[in-house]
Each structure stands twice: as structure tokens, then as C-alpha cells.
Design a protein around this motif. Structure first.
Motif, PDB file in Angstrom:
ATOM      1  N   PHE A   1       0.871  -1.188   0.000  1.00 16.51           N
ATOM      2  CA  PHE A   1       0.000   0.000   0.000  1.00 16.51           C
ATOM      3  C   PHE A   1       0.897   1.224   0.000  1.00 16.51           C
ATOM      4  O   PHE A   1       1.969   1.203   0.614  1.00 16.51           O
TER       5      PHE A   1
ATOM      6  N   ASP B   1      -2.173  -3.465  -3.790  1.00 17.18           N
ATOM      7  CA  ASP B   1      -3.549  -2.996  -3.640  1.00 17.18           C
ATOM      8  C   ASP B   1      -3.939  -2.207  -4.888  1.00 17.18           C
ATOM      9  O   ASP B   1      -3.200  -1.341  -5.335  1.00 17.18           O
TER      10      ASP B   1
ATOM     11  N   ALA C   1      -6.910   0.140  -6.009  1.00 17.69           N
ATOM     12  CA  ALA C   1      -8.102   0.947  -5.703  1.00 17.69           C
ATOM     13  C   ALA C   1      -7.630   2.390  -5.771  1.00 17.69           C
ATOM     14  O   ALA C   1      -6.429   2.657  -5.642  1.00 17.69           O
TER      15      ALA C   1
ATOM     16  N   ASP D   1      -8.403   4.951  -3.713  1.00 16.39           N
ATOM     17  CA  ASP D   1      -8.465   5.792  -2.495  1.00 16.39           C
ATOM     18  C   ASP D   1      -7.170   6.488  -2.065  1.00 16.39           C
ATOM     19  O   ASP D   1      -7.207   7.659  -1.717  1.00 16.39           O
TER      20      ASP D   1
ATOM     21  N   SER E   1      -9.312  -3.906  -4.411  1.00 18.99           N
ATOM     22  CA  SER E   1     -10.025  -3.815  -3.130  1.00 18.99           C
ATOM     23  C   SER E   1     -11.167  -2.810  -3.209  1.00 18.99           C
ATOM     24  O   SER E   1     -11.686  -2.365  -2.200  1.00 18.99           O
TER      25      SER E   1
ATOM     26  N   TYR F   1     -10.681  -8.867  -3.647  1.00 16.96           N
ATOM     27  CA  TYR F   1     -11.407  -8.615  -2.403  1.00 16.96           C
ATOM     28  C   TYR F   1     -12.877  -8.794  -2.799  1.00 16.96           C
ATOM     29  O   TYR F   1     -13.527  -7.864  -3.265  1.00 16.96           O
TER      30      TYR F   1
ATOM     31  N   PHE G   1     -14.044  -1.009  10.984  1.00 21.87           N
ATOM     32  CA  PHE G   1     -12.739  -1.528  11.402  1.00 21.87           C
ATOM     33  C   PHE G   1     -11.583  -1.057  10.521  1.00 21.87           C
ATOM     34  O   PHE G   1     -10.445  -1.425  10.750  1.00 21.87           O
ATOM     35  N   TYR G   2     -11.866  -0.286   9.467  1.00 17.42           N
ATOM     36  CA  TYR G   2     -10.779   0.194   8.602  1.00 17.42           C
ATOM     37  C   TYR G   2     -10.187   1.527   9.084  1.00 17.42           C
ATOM     38  O   TYR G   2      -9.297   2.070   8.433  1.00 17.42           O
TER      39      TYR G   2
ATOM     40  N   ARG H   1      -7.005   3.953   7.387  1.00 12.68           N
ATOM     41  CA  ARG H   1      -7.209   5.247   6.719  1.00 12.68           C
ATOM     42  C   ARG H   1      -6.351   6.330   7.365  1.00 12.68           C
ATOM     43  O   ARG H   1      -5.934   7.272   6.701  1.00 12.68           O
TER      44      ARG H   1
ATOM     45  N   LYS I   1     -18.442   4.482   2.365  1.00 12.07           N
ATOM     46  CA  LYS I   1     -18.249   3.668   1.154  1.00 12.07           C
ATOM     47  C   LYS I   1     -19.393   2.675   0.960  1.00 12.07           C
ATOM     48  O   LYS I   1     -19.237   1.644   0.312  1.00 12.07           O
TER      49      LYS I   1
ATOM     50  N   LYS J   1     -13.255  -9.838   4.001  1.00 11.57           N
ATOM     51  CA  LYS J   1     -12.655  -8.761   4.778  1.00 11.57           C
ATOM     52  C   LYS J   1     -13.750  -7.948   5.439  1.00 11.57           C
ATOM     53  O   LYS J   1     -14.723  -7.627   4.760  1.00 11.57           O
TER      54      LYS J   1
HETATM   55  C1  PBG Z   1      -8.559   0.495   0.196  1.00  7.54           C
HETATM   56  C2  PBG Z   1      -8.362  -0.490   1.275  1.00  7.54           C
HETATM   57  C3  PBG Z   1      -8.808  -0.401   2.596  1.00  7.54           C
HETATM   58  C4  PBG Z   1      -8.255  -1.467   3.276  1.00  7.54           C
HETATM   59  C5  PBG Z   1      -7.518  -2.217   2.358  1.00  7.54           C
HETATM   60  N1  PBG Z   1      -7.600  -1.603   1.121  1.00  7.54           N
HETATM   61  C6  PBG Z   1      -9.605   0.653   3.271  1.00  7.54           C
HETATM   62  C7  PBG Z   1     -10.935   0.988   2.777  1.00  7.54           C
HETATM   63  O1  PBG Z   1     -11.561   0.275   1.982  1.00  7.54           O
HETATM   64  O2  PBG Z   1     -11.393   2.064   3.164  1.00  7.54           O
HETATM   65  C8  PBG Z   1      -8.425  -1.718   4.743  1.00  7.54           C
HETATM   66  C9  PBG Z   1      -7.346  -2.471   5.414  1.00  7.54           C
HETATM   67  C10 PBG Z   1      -7.316  -2.355   6.897  1.00  7.54           C
HETATM   68  O3  PBG Z   1      -8.159  -1.725   7.546  1.00  7.54           O
HETATM   69  O4  PBG Z   1      -6.386  -2.935   7.458  1.00  7.54           O
HETATM   70  N2  PBG Z   1      -9.412   0.180  -0.818  1.00  7.54           N
END
Ligand code: PBG
Length: 329
Positions: A78, A119, A121, A123, A166, A193, A201-202, A206, A223, A254
Motif C-alpha cells: 500500500f 492494492d 483501488a 483511495d 479492493s 477482495y 474496522f478500517y 485510513r 463507502k 474482509k
Molecule cells: C482500500 C483499502 C482499505 C483497506 C484495504 N484496502 C480501506 C478501505 O476500503 O477504506 C483496509 C485495510 C485495513 O483496515 O487494514 N481500498
């Protein structure tokens, strides 16, 4: 029957318990998430993830060598992207010399046999902190998928073994698979994913990447229009089956602990490897309770990891990977 059958016989010493134990954690179960930042000599502890760090590329080299020595063979990368490189369409994600692309090469240089997953995505690259492109208060699906497919090709080109989307956009696995095939990356795998829930839990993750959705008008604050509703079960199976049909090599559930019912159901349903991500908030809870002296850190960690594997995980993505492997000795 009583007392001819006494179940306690099989529990009467550690020797017999270990002989009949069904689930054993080993280093090869783990996928190690790593956070990469720009700069040199940087190893910053993440405030909400004690003993977990953001690493600059030089320290990433050291870290993967250490992981390899410990028997850990797979990493999930990441990146934390500076604000000035963020925009709505995540264009920095396609930069051939971007941080992710350099991180992939750094790991491969340090440790050529280390399996590198990335990863996929938007974000960390998004000025709005969303996994896709935002327009009129919506996250655009098909436009986002196009960028995700290009991003996947860019990671493959830099040397990634697997891409790990993800984002939870519809149809992205097929688009990514096709883009990889078109560019000749036949052996680049996809870990999807598949059942990713909209989870509180994320939070610490973030913080680690500074990637939370921003609080401005006309940008969704969460989200929930793409990640799954945690009240749902059937949907997880449908999502997973579709990802496999679209070309996923590995599927993922997840977060971990709250979703072990889903893990077992998916494990019973599909015949590809199942990964589970024990996410940042799960890690933070154990660390915090242990710091207060309220829980035995190592015991709780091993109980949780074993539960995840017992539920059906073939692969565990976990911030505890190093702690657990040290404990295994
Ligand atoms: C981003 C992503 C996230 C996580 C993994 N890839 C965060 C989200 O979707 O907001 C979370 C991993 C973690 O909390 O350990 N797409």
C-alpha cells in the motif's frame, strides 16, 4: 456410554493435544501488508497501529529482507500518496515511476523470490478519499474500472506477481483480467477482495494512508454504495462466485473476526484459495487492550489467527504476521 468415552483423554497433556490439533498456524499462511511512503530513512509509527510503520523505500528493502529471513514469503503493498499528487481520477496511480511502481521494484530487487501483491483501488490517490471516481455525489462504476484495469497493468509491468483489487466496483475482475491478457501478463494473478464489507474496522488503515473519504459537499461520507452491507450473507457468496467466473485466482473476505461465518460459507462453496484480511481495527483493538493490561496480547493474537484459519482461510493478511512468526519460534 458414560464413562467409557471420556473426551478429556485427548486433552490431558500438551503432547496429546498437539497430536490431535486440527489447525496449525505457520509462516506460509501469511500475507504481510506493508505501508510505503516517499522520502529516505523514514520509519514512522502509525498512531492507531502500535509497532506498525510507514516505510520509505530504503527501509522497505530492510524490512522485506527481514521478513524473508523469518520465513514470510508474501507481501501486500500500500502507498501513502502526498496530497499534491491526488486528484479525482487517481492519475498518479498510472505513473510508471510512481511510489507503488518503485516499491514493487524495490521489493523484487531486495528479495527476488518474495511474492508481491499490490492494492488496486483509487483511495490513496483520490482527492476525495474514494476507491473510484466521484461525480455528482456518486462513485462512477465503469469509468473507475477503466482506471483500475490500467493501474493493474502498470503494477504488472513493474513486476507485481498478483494485483489485489479492493475497490468493490462491479465487473472489475473481468476488465482487469482482460487488460492483463491483452498486455501479455498471462501469469499475473488476481486476488479479488470479493466480500469486502463497509466496515468501521478500517479506521486505523485510513489514518495510516491518510485516505479517509473527505467531508465536503456532494462527496459521499462513507463507502456504503460499493462496499457490502455487513448485515448480508447471500450477497457475499454471489460476489465471490462472480469474481471467480470473471477470472479471480484467489478470493478474499474482509474484515476477519466478525465475518468468520462468511469465510466458512464461502470456503464450503468455492474451490479456489480463500484469503481473509484481519484488518487494522482488529489489530488496534488487541494492541490497545494489551497496553492497558486487560488482555494477554500473544494468547489473544494466536487464538484469533487460529480461528481465522479454522474458519477456512488458506491465506491470512495480517499486521500480526511478524509477531506471530516470532512466537512460533
Ligand atoms: C482500500 C483499502 C482499505 C483497506 C484495504 N484496502 C480501506 C478501505 O476500503 O477504506 C483496509 C485495510 C485495513 O483496515 O487494514 N481500498
Amino acid at each position: 456410554m458414560y464413562p467409557l468415552i471420556r473426551n478429556r483423554r485427548l486433552r490431558s497433556s500438551e503432547a496429546i493435544r498437539s497430536l490431535v490439533r486440527e489447525t496449525i498456524i505457520s509462516p506460509s499462511d501469511f500475507l504481510v501488508p506493508l505501508f510505503v511512503v516517499e522520502g529516505k530513512g523514514i520509519k514512522e509509527e502509525i498512531a492507531s497501529m502500535p509497532n506498525y510503520y510507514r516505510l520509505s523505500l530504503d527501509n522497505l528493502t530492510k524490512e522485506v529482507k527481514e521478513l524473508w529471513k523469518m520465513g514470510l514469503r508474501s507481501v501486500l503493498l500500500f502507498v501513502k500518496v502526498p496530497d499534491n499528487l491526488k486528484d479525482n481520477s487517481g492519475s498518479e496511480a498510472l505513473n510508471e515511476n510512481g511510489l507503488m511502481q518503485l516499491a514493487i521494484k524495490t521489493v523484487k530487487n531486495a528479495c527476488p523470490e518474495m511474492l508481491v501483491m499490490t492494492d488496486v483501488a483509487l483511495d490513496p490517490y483520490s482527492s476525495y478519499g474514494h476507491d473510484g471516481i466521484v461525480a455528482d455525489g456518486q462513485i462512477l462504476n465503469d469509468e473507475s474500472v477503466e482506471v483500475l484495469a490500467e493501474m493493474s497493468v502498470s503494477h504488472a509491468k513493474a513486476g507485481a506477481d498478483f494485483v489485489a483489487p479492493s475497490d468493490m466496483m462491479d465487473g472489475r475482475i473481468l476488465s482487469i483480467r482482460e487488460a492483463l491478457e491483452d498486455e501479455g501478463y498471462l501469469n499475473t494473478g488476481i486476488m479479488a477482495y470479493s466480500a469486502k464489507y463497509a466496515s468501521a474496522f478500517y479506521g486505523p488503515f485510513r489514518d495510516a494512508l491518510d485516505s479517509a473519504p473527505v467531508d465536503i459537499k456532494n462527496v459521499p461520507k462513507d463507502k456504503k454504495t460499493y462496499q457490502m452491507d455487513y448485515a448480508n450473507r447471500f450477497e457475499a457468496i454471489r460476489e465471490t462466485q462472480m469474481d471467480i467466473e470473471e477470472g479471480a485466482d484467489i478470493v478474499m473476505v474482509k474484515p476477519g473476526l466478525c465475518y468468520l461465518d462468511i469465510v466458512r460459507e464461502i470456503k464450503n462453496e468455492v474451490d479456489v484459495p480463500v484469503a481473509v484480511y484481519q484488518v487494522s481495527g482488529e489489530y488496534a483493538m488487541v494492541k490497545a487492550a494489551a497496553e492497558k493490561g486487560w488482555l494477554d496480547h500473544d494468547a489473544v493474537m494466536m487464538e484469533q489467527l487460529t480461528a481465522i484459519k479454522r474458519a477456512g482461510a488458506n491465506i491470512i493478511a495480517s499486521y500480526f504476521a511478524k509477531d506471530a512468526v516470532k512466537l512460533l519460534g
